[in-house]
Scaffold this motif. Structure first.
Motif: not given
Length: 231
Positions: A89-99
């Motif tokens: 979670g700390p990476l802040g990847l949710l709801f991004t193209p990376t996810a």
């Protein structure tokens, strides 16, 4: 329906910015996901083709089972990993193209590994004795098989790309279908159809079908090249 199809064709031929943006993001996500999956799946498939160890059959069965992993289940698991309360979670990847790339890579990697194993087992049977005479064990044989089977593996990669580009469930969950940021062709088609915006949905459907047909034609051509090369 006829007017919607005509309008959709007009959007495609005119290079509508909304359509172009969604298509560009879709290709970026899917191609990146296939590249990431290939880094894991192809060497794993090659290793399984040459290695002999206790439990190999169980690994192959599990890998084949993962080929049918429901996309929504994969999306849910990745959502839990990337959510604020999850370990990543700390990476802040949710709801991004990376996810979305992660989700597609997780779905595609088992497919690449399983298909690569099937393709390369035949090459291993052909070259095993020769490679062993050079003192090449399973680990040293993997790069050789990957190189010699490169044309066949290209068709495997195209199959993986076809699977990634058609994915909707997992990318909807982890990407959120955010307009201008995480909206890809499949999620946009689902959304626009539910909204009743058939021209945009049809335009994206036309582009997606064109890509699928092109990928299949390319795969067929590569099979012919591989057959001539093998002969």
């Amino acid at each position: 329906m006829g007017s919607a199809a005509a309008t959709a064709m007009g959007l495609v031929l005119a290079g509508d910015p909304a359509v172009a943006g969604i298509v560009a993001l879709s290709l970026q996500v899917s191609l990146t996901a296939v590249a990431v999956a290939a880094l894991v799946g192809l060497p794993l498939g090659a290793w399984l083709a040459v290695a002999r160890f206790p439990g190999r059959g169980a690994v192959i069965v599990a890998l084949n089972a993962l080929m049918g992993l429901p996309p929504v289940v994969a999306g849910l698991l990745i959502y839990l990993l990337l959510s604020r309360s999850g370990p990543l979670g700390p990476l802040g990847l949710l709801f991004t193209p990376t996810a979305m790339v992660i989700a597609q890579a997780v779905l595609v990697a088992p497919i690449l590994a399983a298909l690569a194993r099937q393709v390369l087992e035949g090459l291993w049977e052909e070259y095993a004795e020769q490679l062993r005479s050079f003192g090449a064990g399973p680990w040293r044989a993997v790069p050789t098989l990957l190189w010699d089977g490169r044309f066949l593996l290209l068709t495997v990669l195209l199959a993986g790309f076809g699977r990634a580009s058609a994915e909707v469930g997992a990318v909807m969950i982890v990407g959120g279908n955010i307009e201008g940021f995480t909206r890809v062709m499949t999620t946009a088609i689902a959304l626009e159809t539910s909204k009743g915006d058939l021209p945009l949905a049809l335009a994206l459907g036309m582009v997606l079908m064109t890509i699928v047909l092109a990928v299949n034609a390319l795969a067929q051509g590569l099979r012919g090249v591989a057959a001539r090369w093998a002969g």
